[in-house]
Design a protein around this motif. Structure first.
Motif, PDB file in Angstrom:
ATOM      1  N   VAL A 116       0.834  -1.208   0.000  1.00 41.57           N
ATOM      2  CA  VAL A 116       0.000   0.000   0.000  1.00 41.57           C
ATOM      3  C   VAL A 116       0.867   1.255   0.000  1.00 41.57           C
ATOM      4  O   VAL A 116       0.644   2.186  -0.774  1.00 41.57           O
ATOM      5  CB  VAL A 116      -0.961   0.010   1.213  1.00 41.57           C
ATOM      6  CG1 VAL A 116      -1.666   1.340   1.356  1.00 41.57           C
ATOM      7  CG2 VAL A 116      -1.955  -1.131   1.119  1.00 41.57           C
ATOM      8  N   HIS A 117       1.866   1.282   0.868  1.00 45.40           N
ATOM      9  CA  HIS A 117       2.623   2.498   1.151  1.00 45.40           C
ATOM     10  C   HIS A 117       3.556   2.944   0.017  1.00 45.40           C
ATOM     11  O   HIS A 117       3.510   4.103  -0.407  1.00 45.40           O
ATOM     12  CB  HIS A 117       3.430   2.296   2.435  1.00 45.40           C
ATOM     13  CG  HIS A 117       4.118   3.520   2.911  1.00 45.40           C
ATOM     14  ND1 HIS A 117       3.470   4.483   3.656  1.00 45.40           N
ATOM     15  CD2 HIS A 117       5.390   3.957   2.745  1.00 45.40           C
ATOM     16  CE1 HIS A 117       4.316   5.457   3.923  1.00 45.40           C
ATOM     17  NE2 HIS A 117       5.491   5.160   3.383  1.00 45.40           N
ATOM     18  N   ALA A 118       4.414   2.071  -0.429  1.00 43.67           N
ATOM     19  CA  ALA A 118       5.473   2.452  -1.379  1.00 43.67           C
ATOM     20  C   ALA A 118       4.943   2.955  -2.725  1.00 43.67           C
ATOM     21  O   ALA A 118       5.410   3.995  -3.216  1.00 43.67           O
ATOM     22  CB  ALA A 118       6.440   1.293  -1.579  1.00 43.67           C
ATOM     23  N   PRO A 119       3.996   2.266  -3.364  1.00 48.63           N
ATOM     24  CA  PRO A 119       3.528   2.766  -4.668  1.00 48.63           C
ATOM     25  C   PRO A 119       2.886   4.148  -4.605  1.00 48.63           C
ATOM     26  O   PRO A 119       3.014   4.932  -5.550  1.00 48.63           O
ATOM     27  CB  PRO A 119       2.512   1.709  -5.112  1.00 48.63           C
ATOM     28  CG  PRO A 119       2.915   0.482  -4.377  1.00 48.63           C
ATOM     29  CD  PRO A 119       3.435   0.957  -3.062  1.00 48.63           C
ATOM     30  N   ILE A 120       2.206   4.458  -3.517  1.00 45.63           N
ATOM     31  CA  ILE A 120       1.600   5.788  -3.387  1.00 45.63           C
ATOM     32  C   ILE A 120       2.697   6.850  -3.321  1.00 45.63           C
ATOM     33  O   ILE A 120       2.613   7.880  -3.996  1.00 45.63           O
ATOM     34  CB  ILE A 120       0.685   5.868  -2.141  1.00 45.63           C
ATOM     35  CG1 ILE A 120      -0.505   4.922  -2.288  1.00 45.63           C
ATOM     36  CG2 ILE A 120       0.199   7.301  -1.917  1.00 45.63           C
ATOM     37  CD1 ILE A 120      -1.323   4.749  -1.027  1.00 45.63           C
ATOM     38  N   GLY A 121       3.726   6.591  -2.539  1.00 41.21           N
ATOM     39  CA  GLY A 121       4.842   7.536  -2.440  1.00 41.21           C
ATOM     40  C   GLY A 121       5.573   7.708  -3.760  1.00 41.21           C
ATOM     41  O   GLY A 121       5.892   8.831  -4.171  1.00 41.21           O
ATOM     42  N   VAL A 122       5.842   6.594  -4.440  1.00 43.39           N
ATOM     43  CA  VAL A 122       6.526   6.662  -5.739  1.00 43.39           C
ATOM     44  C   VAL A 122       5.653   7.401  -6.756  1.00 43.39           C
ATOM     45  O   VAL A 122       6.162   8.217  -7.538  1.00 43.39           O
ATOM     46  CB  VAL A 122       6.896   5.242  -6.234  1.00 43.39           C
ATOM     47  CG1 VAL A 122       7.328   5.254  -7.685  1.00 43.39           C
ATOM     48  CG2 VAL A 122       7.995   4.651  -5.360  1.00 43.39           C
ATOM     49  N   ALA A 123       4.354   7.154  -6.732  1.00 43.12           N
ATOM     50  CA  ALA A 123       3.450   7.855  -7.659  1.00 43.12           C
ATOM     51  C   ALA A 123       3.490   9.362  -7.409  1.00 43.12           C
ATOM     52  O   ALA A 123       3.523  10.156  -8.361  1.00 43.12           O
ATOM     53  CB  ALA A 123       2.030   7.324  -7.510  1.00 43.12           C
ATOM     54  N   ASN A 124       3.503   9.767  -6.147  1.00 41.40           N
ATOM     55  CA  ASN A 124       3.576  11.197  -5.824  1.00 41.40           C
ATOM     56  C   ASN A 124       4.879  11.816  -6.312  1.00 41.40           C
ATOM     57  O   ASN A 124       4.885  12.919  -6.872  1.00 41.40           O
ATOM     58  CB  ASN A 124       3.418  11.418  -4.316  1.00 41.40           C
ATOM     59  CG  ASN A 124       2.005  11.176  -3.846  1.00 41.40           C
ATOM     60  OD1 ASN A 124       1.049  11.309  -4.601  1.00 41.40           O
ATOM     61  ND2 ASN A 124       1.873  10.792  -2.590  1.00 41.40           N
ATOM     62  N   ILE A 125       5.978  11.115  -6.097  1.00 42.82           N
ATOM     63  CA  ILE A 125       7.283  11.627  -6.552  1.00 42.82           C
ATOM     64  C   ILE A 125       7.313  11.741  -8.069  1.00 42.82           C
ATOM     65  O   ILE A 125       7.747  12.762  -8.614  1.00 42.82           O
ATOM     66  CB  ILE A 125       8.425  10.722  -6.053  1.00 42.82           C
ATOM     67  CG1 ILE A 125       8.557  10.838  -4.532  1.00 42.82           C
ATOM     68  CG2 ILE A 125       9.739  11.060  -6.746  1.00 42.82           C
ATOM     69  CD1 ILE A 125       9.453   9.793  -3.905  1.00 42.82           C
ATOM     70  N   LEU A 126       6.842  10.712  -8.760  1.00 39.07           N
ATOM     71  CA  LEU A 126       6.834  10.751 -10.226  1.00 39.07           C
ATOM     72  C   LEU A 126       5.911  11.842 -10.754  1.00 39.07           C
ATOM     73  O   LEU A 126       6.238  12.513 -11.730  1.00 39.07           O
ATOM     74  CB  LEU A 126       6.403   9.389 -10.789  1.00 39.07           C
ATOM     75  CG  LEU A 126       7.404   8.253 -10.646  1.00 39.07           C
ATOM     76  CD1 LEU A 126       6.782   6.935 -11.089  1.00 39.07           C
ATOM     77  CD2 LEU A 126       8.675   8.540 -11.436  1.00 39.07           C
ATOM     78  N   GLN A 127       4.762  12.025 -10.108  1.00 36.91           N
ATOM     79  CA  GLN A 127       3.819  13.058 -10.541  1.00 36.91           C
ATOM     80  C   GLN A 127       4.428  14.452 -10.395  1.00 36.91           C
ATOM     81  O   GLN A 127       4.228  15.310 -11.246  1.00 36.91           O
ATOM     82  CB  GLN A 127       2.508  12.964  -9.748  1.00 36.91           C
ATOM     83  CG  GLN A 127       1.437  13.919 -10.212  1.00 36.91           C
ATOM     84  CD  GLN A 127       1.024  13.678 -11.656  1.00 36.91           C
ATOM     85  OE1 GLN A 127       0.855  12.539 -12.086  1.00 36.91           O
ATOM     86  NE2 GLN A 127       0.873  14.737 -12.420  1.00 36.91           N
ATOM     87  N   GLU A 128       5.180  14.672  -9.322  1.00 37.11           N
ATOM     88  CA  GLU A 128       5.821  15.971  -9.118  1.00 37.11           C
ATOM     89  C   GLU A 128       7.011  16.173 -10.045  1.00 37.11           C
ATOM     90  O   GLU A 128       7.262  17.282 -10.511  1.00 37.11           O
ATOM     91  CB  GLU A 128       6.287  16.099  -7.670  1.00 37.11           C
ATOM     92  CG  GLU A 128       5.148  16.236  -6.689  1.00 37.11           C
ATOM     93  CD  GLU A 128       5.609  16.225  -5.238  1.00 37.11           C
ATOM     94  OE1 GLU A 128       6.831  16.299  -4.987  1.00 37.11           O
ATOM     95  OE2 GLU A 128       4.747  16.127  -4.340  1.00 37.11           O
TER      96      GLU A 128
END
Length: 114
Positions: free
Chosen positions: A67-79
């Motif tokens: 749950v945790h890691a993909p959300i963080g990676v998605a946020n970083i990639l989106q920014e």
């Protein structure tokens, strides 16, 4: 992305972070106990093999990472790359990789690799 979805993802990441914090603390205590007791890798696997409690604990750990890691990676990639279109495929791939490899590892320890 809608505001409701962003809020749900924010909550999911925060709740999974709490679970991860607890799991890491317990995992470190287990490691310290094993090291201080002078247990070998074979002895540790002997204690975890067939132990449903350990399997459930570590699968919870895997699910929290899932749950945790993909959300963080998605946020970083989106920014970092807002118009690249890579956010969704990379985060979904990471989630599946964590879930599959983590579950296989838990299963391997539980069954002894059989």
């Amino acid at each position: 992305m809608s505001g409701v979805l962003q809020a749900k993802l924010w909550y999911a990441q925060r709740i999974s972070a709490m679970v991860l914090g607890l799991c890491v603390a317990i995992h470190l205590l287990i490691i310290f106990y094993a090291i201080r007791g002078g247990l070998s890798a074979q002895e540790i696997l002997g204690r975890t093999q067939g132990n449903i409690g350990f399997a459930i604990f570590y699968e919870i750990f895997v699910i929290a990472c899932f749950v945790h890691a993909p959300i963080g990676v998605a946020n970083i990639l989106q920014e970092t790359f807002p118009k690249s279109g890579m956010v969704r495929p990379v985060s979904i791939s990471l989630a599946l990789l964590i879930l599959v490899l983590g579950t296989v590892a838990v299963f391997g320890v539980f069954t002894g690799g059989a």
